[in-house]
Write an enzyme that holds these catalytic residues in place. Structure first.
Site, PDB file in Angstrom:
ATOM      1  CD  GLU A  92      13.654   1.648   8.798  1.00 43.75           C
ATOM      2  OE1 GLU A  92      14.118   2.476   9.157  1.00 43.75           O
ATOM      3  OE2 GLU A  92      14.064   0.379   8.649  1.00 43.75           O
TER       4      GLU A  92
ATOM      5  CB  VAL B 280      -5.776   0.129   2.149  1.00 46.36           C
ATOM      6  CG1 VAL B 280      -4.896  -0.835   1.419  1.00 46.36           C
ATOM      7  CG2 VAL B 280      -6.884   0.288   1.223  1.00 46.36           C
ATOM      8  N   GLY B 281      -4.481   0.635   4.960  1.00 43.60           N
ATOM      9  CA  GLY B 281      -3.423   0.273   5.720  1.00 43.60           C
ATOM     10  C   GLY B 281      -3.779  -0.492   7.029  1.00 43.60           C
TER      11      GLY B 281
ATOM     12  CE  LYS C  83      -1.845   2.957   3.055  1.00 46.92           C
ATOM     13  NZ  LYS C  83      -1.518   4.276   2.098  1.00 46.92           N
TER      14      LYS C  83
ATOM     15  CD  GLU D  43       9.985  13.216  11.133  1.00 46.59           C
ATOM     16  OE1 GLU D  43       8.765  12.981  11.523  1.00 46.59           O
ATOM     17  OE2 GLU D  43      11.004  12.553  10.471  1.00 46.59           O
TER      18      GLU D  43
ATOM     19  CB  CYS E 166      12.943   9.587   7.997  1.00 48.21           C
ATOM     20  SG  CYS E 166      14.004   8.647   6.884  1.00 48.21           S
TER      21      CYS E 166
ATOM     22  N   GLY F  47      -4.537   5.341   4.854  1.00 47.29           N
ATOM     23  CA  GLY F  47      -4.070   4.266   6.113  1.00 47.29           C
ATOM     24  C   GLY F  47      -5.304   3.883   6.832  1.00 47.29           C
ATOM     25  N   PRO F  48      -6.138   4.516   7.444  1.00 50.36           N
ATOM     26  CG  PRO F  48      -7.127   6.409   8.466  1.00 50.36           C
ATOM     27  CD  PRO F  48      -6.047   5.880   7.357  1.00 50.36           C
TER      28      PRO F  48
END
Ligand code: NAD
Length: 486
Positions: A257, A218-219, A182, A391, A291, A215-216
């Site tokens: 990660e 399929v993830g 995904k 970040e 990142c 994300g909510p």
């Protein structure tokens, strides 16, 4: 075939309305789509199919069915297909670069020179590893077999879209696993080209499957799926933690990660005239959306004025603009949500009293639209400030002063993250000793060349597990001991 064009950029996609499942382009179980926005123009350039748990079920079933044959296939045959994939990435590099530029605003020169070639390297490395890797070793009458873990769910972010995909897909399929990918819903175009490329390379049906979506939806369905053996996610800490929670009831392996706030420690004997400009360029590469970007420059207090001048000069000289122009070094931030986050953090730096050396809030002058962000450098930053702790994921650099090397190391480690770090200094013994004291998964001394074999991953909240090279490959393997093997 769908042709997308925007802002002089055009991409031929195999489709945008379908998923790649079991070797075929397949429409979603329930028709729905998500817009893809070009961050340079803020225009919708494509609608991609938006998946659901039902689509994930179909993809997982295909991957599960393909696993016995793929995992039993000879290592030579898997290496041969990886070799074809590598060759096709290089052959189609221009289309991939254009897709990356369109979906996340990468400067075209950067997409051509970095995003695509480095993505290809992960495939080459996985192929090459297969020629020497020992899947069985025998010692003291016990055989140790390394076997593919099974079906892997791979979830990737938008900042290095293709690169993050190949960093997972290549070692997974080299190991003999089958996968459901995904990609980020914000940058799904290069992934569609990649799926077609795997098909054209002759990868058997079901070995690689692609489902686009949020994300909510399929993830989360991938993370919780009972027939998936392992998840590898690259993304924010928030998503990484949610994936681990969803995966826990089925006891999957989860590699993460996640975020970073990497230090760049300039020792007193560093060559400042080189180390400062290179540090600014490293922090702002990919518009700071990396990142492991070294976004905290930690410098001797008695050199602060010199560092400030060099940093501002370098940042002010950066060419920010239309990603389609050859000279452009930094395109826009990749999406509106990220642009808004970066703006809020620049405001936070001002509110907290950091000294603004260059850049600042608002768009780059001359742009009425597009997520163009001013390269921003703050000095006199205190390690406790939000801009030093959180970040930012944009072109914002913090300069923090130290009095002793011990204090510098303490500042470098004063973070919940531990992904990357840099140390600059001419006395290599001292630089190595300082590197050993930094709690991070990858430390760079004096800006070395990128090494695709060097394991990459986080200490602390930057994640679990490693990617790239041998260590990344072995994440996709189980370990079996056969005792009494003889
Ligand atoms: P994100 O967390 O918003 O999204 C990453 C992926 O996770 C996307 O595919 C997204 O759809 C998915 N996702 C989101 N919520 C989910 C959920 N509840 N369940 C399952 N999947 C879910 O991150 P992003 O904004 O795309 O990427 C930026 C972040 O990624 C930054 O924090 C950056 O540091 C991190 N990152 C880390 C690395 C690394 O190697 N450590 C590399 C690149 C980016």
């Amino acid at each position: 075939m769908t042709t997308l064009s925007s802002n002089n950029d055009s991409v031929d996609l195999p489709t945008s309305q379908q998923f790649y499942i079991n070797g075929c382009w397949t429409p979603p179980a329930v028709p729905a789509s998500l817009p893809v926005v070009n961050p340079a123009t803020e225009e919708v350039v494509a609608e991609v199919a938006r998946g659901s748990a039902e689509d994930v079920d179909r993809a997982v079933a295909a991957a599960r069915a393909a696993f016995p044959a793929w995992s039993a296939r000879s290592v030579e045959s898997r290496a041969q297909i990886l070799g074809k994939i590598h060759a096709l990435i290089l052959e189609r590099k221009e289309a991939l670069a254009q897709a990356l530029s369109l979906e996340m605003g990468a400067a075209i020169s950067f997409a051509r020179a970095m995003q695509v070639p480095l993505a290809a390297e992960h495939v080459r490395v996985a192929r090459d590893l297969l020629s020497s890797y020992r899947f069985r070793t025998v010692e003291g009458g016990t055989a140790i077999e390394r076997e593919p873990i099974g079906v892997c769910g791979l979830i990737t972010p938008w900042n290095w879209p293709l690169y993050q995909i190949t960093a997972k897909v290549a070692p997974a399929i080299a190991a003999g696993c089958t996968v459901v990918l995904k990609p980020s819903e914000l940058s799904p175009l290069s992934a569609l080209l990649f799926a077609q490329l795997l098909h054209d390379a002759g990868l058997p049906p079901g070995v690689f499957n692609l489902v686009n979506g949020s994300g909510p939806e399929v993830g989360a369905a991938i993370a919780a799926h009972p027939d998936i053996d392992m998840i590898s996610i690259t993304g924010s800490n928030r998503a990484g933690a949610l994936v681990a929670q969803a995966a826990a009831p089925t006891v999957k392996r989860v590699t993460q990660e996640l975020g970073g706030k990497s230090p760049n420690l300039l020792l007193p004997d560093a060559d400042f005239a080189k180390a400062v400009p290179l540090g600014v360029m490293s922090a702002f590469r990919n518009v700071g959306q990396s990142c492991s970007a070294p976004t905290r420059m930690i410098v001797p207090r008695n050199r602060l004025a010199e560092v400030e001048a060099l940093a501002a000069q370098t940042a002010n000289a950066l060419i920010v603009g239309d990603p389609q122009l050859e000279d452009t070094q930094l395109g826009p931030i990749a999406n509106r949500a990220q642009f808004d986050r970066v703006q809020a953090m620049i405001e936070a730096g001002l509110d907290e009293g950091a000294k603004l050396l260059c850049g600042g809030p608002g768009r780059v002058p001359g742009f009425a639209k597009g997520f163009y962000t001013r390269p921003t450098v703050f000095s006199e930053v205190d390690s406790g400030m939000r801009i030093a702790q959180e970040e930012i994921f944009g072109p914002v650099l913090c300069i923090i002063a130290y009095d002793t090397v011990d204090e510098a190391v303490a500042i470098a480690n004063d973070t919940v993250y531990g992904l990357g770090a840099h140390v600059q200094g001419q006395d290599l013994e001292l630089a190595r000793a300082v590197a050993s004291r930094i709690r991070a998964g990858q430390v760079h001394l004096n800006y070395p060349a990128w090494n695709p074999m060097a394991p990459f991953g986080g200490y602390k909240r930057s994640g679990n597990g490693r990617e790239y090279g041998l260590y990344g490959f072995e994440e996709y393997l189980e370990t079996k001991a056969i005792v009494g093997f003889g």
